[in-house]
Design a protein around this motif. Sequence first.
Motif, PDB file in Angstrom:
ATOM      1  N   SER A 180      -1.663  -2.249   7.356  1.00 16.33           N
ATOM      2  CA  SER A 180      -0.823  -1.456   6.591  1.00 16.33           C
ATOM      3  C   SER A 180       0.365  -2.003   6.443  1.00 16.33           C
ATOM      4  CB  SER A 180      -0.440  -0.541   7.959  1.00 16.33           C
ATOM      5  OG  SER A 180      -2.097  -0.182   8.895  1.00 16.33           O
ATOM      6  N   TRP A 181       1.027  -1.971   6.641  1.00 21.70           N
ATOM      7  CA  TRP A 181       2.385  -2.713   5.693  1.00 21.70           C
ATOM      8  C   TRP A 181       2.342  -3.537   4.336  1.00 21.70           C
ATOM      9  CZ3 TRP A 181       3.312  -7.751   4.748  1.00 21.70           C
ATOM     10  CH2 TRP A 181       2.486  -9.174   4.810  1.00 21.70           C
ATOM     11  N   MET A 182       0.985  -3.793   4.442  1.00 22.73           N
ATOM     12  CA  MET A 182       0.869  -4.850   2.795  1.00 22.73           C
ATOM     13  C   MET A 182       0.624  -4.132   2.272  1.00 22.73           C
ATOM     14  SD  MET A 182      -1.481  -7.663   3.550  1.00 22.73           S
ATOM     15  CE  MET A 182      -1.211  -9.331   4.931  1.00 22.73           C
ATOM     16  N   LEU A 183       0.036  -2.530   2.516  1.00 25.68           N
ATOM     17  CA  LEU A 183      -0.439  -1.236   1.469  1.00 25.68           C
ATOM     18  C   LEU A 183       1.067  -0.767   1.040  1.00 25.68           C
ATOM     19  CD1 LEU A 183      -3.535  -0.696   3.045  1.00 25.68           C
ATOM     20  CD2 LEU A 183      -3.495  -2.131   1.942  1.00 25.68           C
ATOM     21  N   GLN A 184       2.168  -0.376   1.296  1.00 18.74           N
ATOM     22  CA  GLN A 184       3.092   0.414   1.045  1.00 18.74           C
ATOM     23  C   GLN A 184       2.939  -0.053  -0.461  1.00 18.74           C
ATOM     24  OE1 GLN A 184       2.986   2.238   4.286  1.00 18.74           O
ATOM     25  NE2 GLN A 184       4.459   2.811   3.087  1.00 18.74           N
ATOM     26  N   ASP A 185       2.869  -1.044  -1.054  1.00 18.05           N
ATOM     27  CA  ASP A 185       3.503  -1.410  -2.506  1.00 18.05           C
ATOM     28  C   ASP A 185       2.898  -0.739  -3.383  1.00 18.05           C
ATOM     29  OD1 ASP A 185       4.555  -3.227  -4.501  1.00 18.05           O
ATOM     30  OD2 ASP A 185       2.532  -3.866  -4.644  1.00 18.05           O
ATOM     31  N   VAL A 186       1.467   0.246  -2.889  1.00 16.71           N
ATOM     32  CA  VAL A 186       0.816   0.362  -4.150  1.00 16.71           C
ATOM     33  C   VAL A 186       1.301   1.489  -4.136  1.00 16.71           C
ATOM     34  CG1 VAL A 186      -1.454   1.362  -4.459  1.00 16.71           C
ATOM     35  CG2 VAL A 186      -1.332  -0.313  -3.643  1.00 16.71           C
ATOM     36  N   LEU A 187       2.076   2.064  -3.279  1.00 13.24           N
ATOM     37  CA  LEU A 187       2.347   3.132  -3.443  1.00 13.24           C
ATOM     38  C   LEU A 187       4.078   4.132  -4.440  1.00 13.24           C
ATOM     39  CD1 LEU A 187       2.478   4.704   0.445  1.00 13.24           C
ATOM     40  CD2 LEU A 187       0.752   5.499  -1.837  1.00 13.24           C
ATOM     41  N   LYS A 188       4.221   3.389  -4.946  1.00 12.34           N
ATOM     42  CA  LYS A 188       5.180   2.732  -6.094  1.00 12.34           C
ATOM     43  C   LYS A 188       4.867   3.373  -6.940  1.00 12.34           C
ATOM     44  CE  LYS A 188       7.715  -1.062  -3.654  1.00 12.34           C
ATOM     45  NZ  LYS A 188       8.534  -2.622  -3.440  1.00 12.34           N
ATOM     46  N   THR A 235      -4.649   1.355 -11.502  1.00  5.66           N
ATOM     47  CA  THR A 235      -5.617  -0.341 -10.849  1.00  5.66           C
ATOM     48  C   THR A 235      -4.296  -1.245 -10.687  1.00  5.66           C
ATOM     49  OG1 THR A 235      -5.913  -0.055 -13.826  1.00  5.66           O
ATOM     50  CG2 THR A 235      -7.486   1.289 -11.333  1.00  5.66           C
ATOM     51  N   VAL A 236      -3.345  -1.681 -11.859  1.00 14.99           N
ATOM     52  CA  VAL A 236      -3.079  -3.126 -12.507  1.00 14.99           C
ATOM     53  C   VAL A 236      -2.566  -3.344 -10.768  1.00 14.99           C
ATOM     54  CG1 VAL A 236      -1.675  -4.211 -13.363  1.00 14.99           C
ATOM     55  CG2 VAL A 236      -3.005  -2.810 -14.921  1.00 14.99           C
ATOM     56  N   ARG A 237      -1.870  -2.020  -9.737  1.00 15.63           N
ATOM     57  CA  ARG A 237      -0.779  -2.513  -8.776  1.00 15.63           C
ATOM     58  C   ARG A 237      -2.053  -2.717  -8.134  1.00 15.63           C
ATOM     59  NH1 ARG A 237       4.457  -1.370  -7.215  1.00 15.63           N
ATOM     60  NH2 ARG A 237       4.695  -1.646  -9.457  1.00 15.63           N
ATOM     61  N   MET A 238      -3.583  -2.490  -8.175  1.00 15.85           N
ATOM     62  CA  MET A 238      -4.146  -2.150  -7.108  1.00 15.85           C
ATOM     63  C   MET A 238      -4.881  -4.394  -6.999  1.00 15.85           C
ATOM     64  SD  MET A 238      -6.644   1.134  -6.742  1.00 15.85           S
ATOM     65  CE  MET A 238      -7.927   0.330  -5.614  1.00 15.85           C
ATOM     66  N   GLN A 239      -4.814  -4.583  -8.391  1.00 20.41           N
ATOM     67  CA  GLN A 239      -5.114  -5.919  -8.250  1.00 20.41           C
ATOM     68  C   GLN A 239      -4.303  -6.620  -7.994  1.00 20.41           C
ATOM     69  OE1 GLN A 239      -8.116  -7.009  -9.143  1.00 20.41           O
ATOM     70  NE2 GLN A 239      -8.568  -5.162  -8.594  1.00 20.41           N
ATOM     71  N   GLN A 240      -2.874  -6.776  -7.994  1.00 25.79           N
ATOM     72  CA  GLN A 240      -1.841  -7.496  -7.465  1.00 25.79           C
ATOM     73  C   GLN A 240      -1.955  -7.282  -6.365  1.00 25.79           C
ATOM     74  OE1 GLN A 240       1.523  -5.485  -9.479  1.00 25.79           O
ATOM     75  NE2 GLN A 240       1.513  -6.172 -11.182  1.00 25.79           N
ATOM     76  N   LEU A 241      -2.007  -6.400  -5.615  1.00 30.53           N
ATOM     77  CA  LEU A 241      -2.237  -6.519  -4.043  1.00 30.53           C
ATOM     78  C   LEU A 241      -3.346  -7.053  -3.819  1.00 30.53           C
ATOM     79  CD1 LEU A 241      -1.269  -5.242  -1.443  1.00 30.53           C
ATOM     80  CD2 LEU A 241      -2.301  -3.770  -1.738  1.00 30.53           C
TER      81      LEU A 241
END
Length: 133
Positions: free
Chosen positions: A6-14, A108-114
């Motif tokens: 879960s901790w890895m996913l928070q970045d997408v919410l930016k 979609t860019v943020r998802m790909q970066q993650l």
Amino acid sequence: MHRDLSWMLQDVLKVPGARHALLLSADGLRRGATDGLGTDLADTAAAALSGLQSVSRSTGKFVDGTNESRWLQTVVEFEGGWLFLNQASAGTYLAVAASPEVDMGDITVRMQQLVQRIGSEMTSPPREAGDHT
């Protein structure tokens, strides 16, 4: 046993308008969810999104007539927003829910970066018989 990612996913919410992110295995198990997404909703969504990715991947022949096209992403529009679903790694999928105003390119860019940054962490190997985790 799989670690909670879960901790890895928070970045997408930016990304402005992003509401929730969910990481799931191909067999519909929740691997991680962003803060604020309740356990019951996350588990239900993981099961449903597992089916959605399977259906999406099976429609390649409809798209190009050959069944050679590799599925990249599913985007679903609702009155209340957007659903984005893509493969994070072998056997693992990333889903993001967003408001109607979200910039689709940004999300979609943020998802790909993650996915690129943590792909090896996201891999869900097939479960072994008797593995109940």
